[in-house]
Motif scaffolding. Structure first.
Motif, PDB file in Angstrom:
ATOM      1  N   VAL B  37       0.855  -1.194   0.000  1.00 40.32           N
ATOM      2  CA  VAL B  37       0.000   0.000   0.000  1.00 40.32           C
ATOM      3  C   VAL B  37       0.886   1.238   0.000  1.00 40.32           C
ATOM      4  N   ALA B  38       0.597   2.166  -0.939  1.00 39.93           N
ATOM      5  CA  ALA B  38       1.348   3.417  -1.012  1.00 39.93           C
ATOM      6  C   ALA B  38       0.430   4.538  -0.563  1.00 39.93           C
ATOM      7  N   PHE B  39       0.823   5.239   0.466  1.00 39.41           N
ATOM      8  CA  PHE B  39      -0.021   6.289   1.049  1.00 39.41           C
ATOM      9  C   PHE B  39      -0.361   7.375   0.011  1.00 39.41           C
ATOM     10  N   ASP B  40       0.611   7.714  -0.824  1.00 41.69           N
ATOM     11  CA  ASP B  40       0.383   8.792  -1.792  1.00 41.69           C
ATOM     12  C   ASP B  40      -0.758   8.478  -2.750  1.00 41.69           C
ATOM     13  N   SER B  41      -0.946   7.182  -3.041  1.00 43.57           N
ATOM     14  CA  SER B  41      -2.003   6.806  -3.992  1.00 43.57           C
ATOM     15  C   SER B  41      -3.392   6.955  -3.368  1.00 43.57           C
ATOM     16  N   LEU B  42      -3.449   7.251  -2.052  1.00 44.49           N
ATOM     17  CA  LEU B  42      -4.740   7.370  -1.378  1.00 44.49           C
ATOM     18  C   LEU B  42      -5.229   8.814  -1.325  1.00 44.49           C
ATOM     19  N   ARG B  43      -4.463   9.727  -1.946  1.00 41.06           N
ATOM     20  CA  ARG B  43      -4.881  11.136  -1.929  1.00 41.06           C
ATOM     21  C   ARG B  43      -6.277  11.263  -2.510  1.00 41.06           C
ATOM     22  N   GLY B  44      -7.134  12.077  -1.851  1.00 42.10           N
ATOM     23  CA  GLY B  44      -8.508  12.228  -2.317  1.00 42.10           C
ATOM     24  C   GLY B  44      -9.476  11.419  -1.468  1.00 42.10           C
ATOM     25  N   LYS B  45      -8.941  10.473  -0.743  1.00 40.38           N
ATOM     26  CA  LYS B  45      -9.793   9.683   0.155  1.00 40.38           C
ATOM     27  C   LYS B  45      -9.551  10.145   1.591  1.00 40.38           C
ATOM     28  N   VAL B  46     -10.503   9.845   2.461  1.00 43.21           N
ATOM     29  CA  VAL B  46     -10.283  10.056   3.887  1.00 43.21           C
ATOM     30  C   VAL B  46      -9.609   8.784   4.398  1.00 43.21           C
ATOM     31  N   ASP B 118       5.322   9.399  14.939  1.00 36.11           N
ATOM     32  CA  ASP B 118       5.554   9.717  16.352  1.00 36.11           C
ATOM     33  C   ASP B 118       4.481   9.093  17.243  1.00 36.11           C
ATOM     34  N   VAL B 119       4.278   7.798  17.061  1.00 36.20           N
ATOM     35  CA  VAL B 119       3.274   7.065  17.829  1.00 36.20           C
ATOM     36  C   VAL B 119       3.649   7.067  19.307  1.00 36.20           C
ATOM     37  N   LYS B 120       2.704   7.511  20.139  1.00 38.34           N
ATOM     38  CA  LYS B 120       2.996   7.664  21.560  1.00 38.34           C
ATOM     39  C   LYS B 120       2.403   6.555  22.426  1.00 38.34           C
ATOM     40  N   ALA B 121       1.460   5.825  21.892  1.00 41.38           N
ATOM     41  CA  ALA B 121       0.825   4.773  22.690  1.00 41.38           C
ATOM     42  C   ALA B 121       0.190   3.776  21.749  1.00 41.38           C
ATOM     43  N   MET B 122      -0.145   2.593  22.301  1.00 43.32           N
ATOM     44  CA  MET B 122      -0.778   1.570  21.480  1.00 43.32           C
ATOM     45  C   MET B 122      -2.208   1.364  21.927  1.00 43.32           C
ATOM     46  N   PRO B 123      -3.190   1.348  21.076  1.00 40.92           N
ATOM     47  CA  PRO B 123      -3.090   1.697  19.666  1.00 40.92           C
ATOM     48  C   PRO B 123      -3.133   3.213  19.456  1.00 40.92           C
ATOM     49  N   SER B 124      -2.737   3.652  18.277  1.00 44.94           N
ATOM     50  CA  SER B 124      -2.861   5.065  17.932  1.00 44.94           C
ATOM     51  C   SER B 124      -3.518   5.156  16.573  1.00 44.94           C
ATOM     52  N   SER B 125      -4.471   6.049  16.435  1.00 47.05           N
ATOM     53  CA  SER B 125      -5.068   6.225  15.120  1.00 47.05           C
ATOM     54  C   SER B 125      -4.976   7.679  14.687  1.00 47.05           C
ATOM     55  N   PHE B 126      -4.791   7.829  13.390  1.00 45.61           N
ATOM     56  CA  PHE B 126      -4.647   9.147  12.784  1.00 45.61           C
ATOM     57  C   PHE B 126      -5.679   9.273  11.690  1.00 45.61           C
ATOM     58  N   LEU B 127      -6.544  10.308  11.805  1.00 45.34           N
ATOM     59  CA  LEU B 127      -7.546  10.541  10.773  1.00 45.34           C
ATOM     60  C   LEU B 127      -6.996  11.596   9.820  1.00 45.34           C
ATOM     61  N   ILE B 128      -6.928  11.229   8.532  1.00 43.93           N
ATOM     62  CA  ILE B 128      -6.314  12.105   7.527  1.00 43.93           C
ATOM     63  C   ILE B 128      -7.362  12.501   6.504  1.00 43.93           C
ATOM     64  N   ASP B 129      -7.462  13.811   6.233  1.00 47.34           N
ATOM     65  CA  ASP B 129      -8.505  14.278   5.309  1.00 47.34           C
ATOM     66  C   ASP B 129      -8.096  14.068   3.852  1.00 47.34           C
ATOM     67  N   ARG B 130      -8.989  14.476   2.948  1.00 49.16           N
ATOM     68  CA  ARG B 130      -8.776  14.188   1.532  1.00 49.16           C
ATOM     69  C   ARG B 130      -7.568  14.912   0.938  1.00 49.16           C
ATOM     70  N   THR B 131      -7.079  15.972   1.659  1.00 46.61           N
ATOM     71  CA  THR B 131      -5.905  16.684   1.140  1.00 46.61           C
ATOM     72  C   THR B 131      -4.600  16.180   1.765  1.00 46.61           C
ATOM     73  N   GLY B 132      -4.696  15.139   2.565  1.00 49.83           N
ATOM     74  CA  GLY B 132      -3.477  14.525   3.112  1.00 49.83           C
ATOM     75  C   GLY B 132      -3.010  15.117   4.419  1.00 49.83           C
ATOM     76  N   ASN B 133      -3.887  15.870   5.131  1.00 49.21           N
ATOM     77  CA  ASN B 133      -3.501  16.426   6.421  1.00 49.21           C
ATOM     78  C   ASN B 133      -4.099  15.617   7.573  1.00 49.21           C
ATOM     79  N   ILE B 134      -3.319  15.493   8.637  1.00 54.81           N
ATOM     80  CA  ILE B 134      -3.826  14.805   9.837  1.00 54.81           C
ATOM     81  C   ILE B 134      -4.771  15.751  10.551  1.00 54.81           C
ATOM     82  N   ILE B 135      -6.025  15.377  10.682  1.00 54.48           N
ATOM     83  CA  ILE B 135      -6.975  16.241  11.379  1.00 54.48           C
ATOM     84  C   ILE B 135      -7.309  15.737  12.783  1.00 54.48           C
TER      85      ILE B 135
END
Lengths: 416, 159, 76
Positions: B37-46, B118-135
């Motif tokens: 899986v390549a993260f860059d190919s997911l641009r445009g998706k949440v 920079d994962v600080k604890a387990m589990p950690s989740s990051f929600l990323i918007d369609r423009t590739g920013n962590i929200i």
């Protein structure tokens, strides 16, 4: 016995937690059942089943309940020391209102013992929950009853992790309110055992507190340092135990009831460690105890979890304990001398050494969920057969014959 | 003088970054079970990136919820990438055998991507918007927080 | 007196190890796999621990250290 326990489950997989044992659960409820069989040297037999249930309520809260039944039959030294003539005892047994008498004779040089039979039931409840992301609290309640003793208590404890979760601070406190209901009533302290009057029940309160710090030292090593302090108040004497009164040669003439102070403050410092190398784990702990009755003790404990396979292990265990006597521990008192304020010949307050060797085997069965374990243990308790405070002819006898105990424990643990 | 200028520059940057709430999510390419899986190919998706491991109890609890999110929102453009951090692949496979899931599972045994995030604890989740920013960054998993997380996902999908 | 001093020194050293950051490796959240195992808990078998504490409480003068509270008993 409630614990500031180490458990794994917190929303963010912190190392330390409160209610013991329920890590890695597929279901919401954990059941631990165990049975203990204890055989002491032809003296005492104990059968003790334990049932422990822990349920995950979601949101990292859990509740648990524990039932313990203790069925004890046997005898234990009554405080009288062996002497150069036979000793006769009339003991009472049965519940208050229905007192039965029994007469026993011990030969010269024999340690007199007192027969007893008791059944004890205890119930413990616990509840824990996170208070903030890094802070967790636990509350417990306890009640137990046997025919001559009732105990009720509660504890409250907290654990606080640092943000990097490498360190945990713990603090806890407990209170116990016990009622001692000796068969036939409480005897008068240091009165002649033949002529003492008896009075009803007595209370015993205990308050204790503990602080601790736990540190992850590496990926496979953690250590904990605890300091605790307790204060007991109330009736701390053993109502059935006696002290031998001797003539000038050290030969027993009659007995007096023992007497202990009505308060006791004790402290513990405990250092424990868990270290994993390859797949095996070594547990080590050292405890130093001291109290205001003059008793000091050192305890060293080691357990080595040796993995035989994915589904079985062998765990040798070793414990060594040594204590020094209470200031008022006597082998006997010469008749006519000034009676001390406190005196006891209970060997458990004397100079004592306990050595325990155990081997535990844990395994899983193919068609059955859960983990089984079985442990065989040998415990030897003894000390100087000729203590420094022996008087006259007492020096000719072994005042502290070694006690040999065999214990078998079987346990079963399942998650559903 | 150089030292003073560097210090002022650093302070300025820190102040500026304090106002920047959404930071771009670090890019990565990781192997999956049969592919990558390549993260860059997911641009445009949440994208919901979740770091988990087989030995972590709350991670077990989060899997059914992740599956639920996948089934509900993948058609609207939600992609879940659950990155496994087990050092031994065996343990991860055993876990996955018990919790089969439809969303993407990627393997990061050396934790290189975990360090990027920079994962600080387990589990950690990051929600990323369609423009590739962590929200949104969330550590841990508790049932009572699941609904709130879901509403953030819905918000992101609307944009 | 000497043995008490020696013990206190050892305990102090242990406390030093525990408190000092230099002795501690920073263990990352994803490196907690071994520490997460049940057998790595300091009291890894609470049922067994409860049984043992009860036996030693009945047969020795010392008690406590690992826990607070706990019921008393008329253990002869």
């Amino acid at each position: 016995m409630q614990l500031i326990k180490n458990r794994l489950r917190i929303a963010t997989c912190s190392l330390l937690a409160i209610a013991g044992g329920a890590a890695a659960a597929d279901g919401d409820t954990q059941l631990d059942a165990a049975m203990l069989f204890y055989f002491e040297d032809g003296r005492t037999d104990v059968f003790e089943p334990v049932l422990n249930l822990k349920h995950d309520l979601g949101n990292d809260q859990s509740i648990g309940v524990k039932f313990v039944v203790d069925a004890i039959t046997g005898s234990s030294p009554n405080g009288a020391t062996p002497t150069n003539h036979p000793q006769t005892f009339t003991s009472t047994s049965g519940s208050q209102g229905e007192v039965r008498k029994r007469v026993e004779v011990f030969n010269a040089g024999e340690t007199p013992v007192r027969m007893f039979q008791d059944n004890r039931i205890s119930v413990d409840l616990n509840y824990d929950r996170p208070l903030t992301r890094l802070l967790k609290g636990e509350i417990t309640g306890h009640i137990s009853a046997e025919k001559d003793y009732v105990s009720r208590g509660t504890t409250l404890s907290f654990t606080q992790d640092t943000p990097d979760r490498l360190t945990t601070f713990s603090v806890g406190g407990g209170a116990n309110f016990d009622v001692v209901e000796p068969t036939g009533g409480k005897p008068e302290p240091l009165k002649n055992s033949d002529s003492t009057n008896h009075f009803g029940n007595a209370n015993k309160d205990e308050y204790d507190g503990m602080i601790g710090i736990t540190r992850i030292l590496s990926r496979r090593w953690l250590m904990q340092l605890n300091f605790s302090r307790s204060r007991d108040k109330g009736y701390l004497t053993e109502p059935y135990k006696i002290v031998s009164i001797l003539d000038q040669t050290g030969s027993q003439i009659y007995y007096r009831m023992e007497n202990r102070p009505d308060n006791r403050t004790h402290q513990n410092v405990l250092l424990s460690s868990a270290y994993e190398f390859t797949d095996d784990v070594i547990h080590f702990s050292y405890r130093y105890y001291w109290d205001d009755w003059g008793i000091r003790s050192n305890t060293v404990e080691m357990k080595y979890r040796y993995e035989l396979s994915e589904a079985s292990y062998l765990e040798p265990q070793f414990r060594y304990y040594k204590q020094t006597a209470a200031t008022f521990f006597v082998s006997g008192i010469i008749d006519g001398t000034t009676l001390p304020q406190f005196a006891s010949s209970d060997y458990r307050l004397g100079n004592l050494q306990t050595t325990t060797y155990a081997l535990k085997y844990g395994f899983q069965l193919e068609d059955l969920d859960g983990d089984f374990n079985i442990r065989a243990e040998y415990m030897r308790q003894g000390d100087d057969p000729h203590p420094g405070n022996a008087i006259g002819v007492q020096k000719n006898y072994d005042l502290f014959p070694a006690v040999n105990v065999f214990i078998i424990t079987a346990g079963y643990s399942v998650n559903f | 003088m150089l030292i003073i200028r560097s210090v002022v520059f650093i302070i300025f940057c820190s102040l500026v970054s304090a106002f920047v709430v959404a930071a771009p999510a670090p890019s990565f390419t990781l192997p999956t079970a049969h592919d990558s899986v390549a993260f860059d190919s997911l641009r445009g998706k949440v994208v919901l990136v979740d770091f988990w491991a087989s030995w972590c109890d709350p991670c077990r609890k989060s899997f059914p919820w992740l599956e639920d999110m996948y089934l509900k929102y993948s058609k609207q453009g939600l992609t879940i990438v659950a990155i496994n951090l087990d050092a031994k692949r065996d343990n991860a496979d055993k876990f996955l055998a018990k919790f089969p899931s439809d969303f993407t599972i990627a393997f990061d045994p050396k934790a290189t991507v975990a360090q990027l995030y920079d994962v600080k604890a387990m589990p950690s989740s990051f929600l990323i918007d369609r423009t590739g920013n962590i929200i949104l960054t969330h550590t841990g998993f508790q049932e009572e927080q699941a609904d709130e997380l879901e509403s953030h996902v819905q918000e992101a999908l609307k944009k | 007196m000497k043995t008490i001093t020696l013990k206190l020194v050892l305990l102090f050293l242990a406390a030093l190890v525990l408190f000092s950051s230099c002795a501690v490796q920073h263990v990352k959240p994803w490196e907690r796999d071994q520490l997460a195992q049940k057998k790595m808990q300091l009291i890894h078998d609470p049922t067994e621990n409860g049984l043992d504490e009860h036996i030693y409480f009945s047969k020795e003068a010392s008690s406590g250290g690992k826990s607070v509270g706990g019921g008393g008993c008329g253990c002869n």
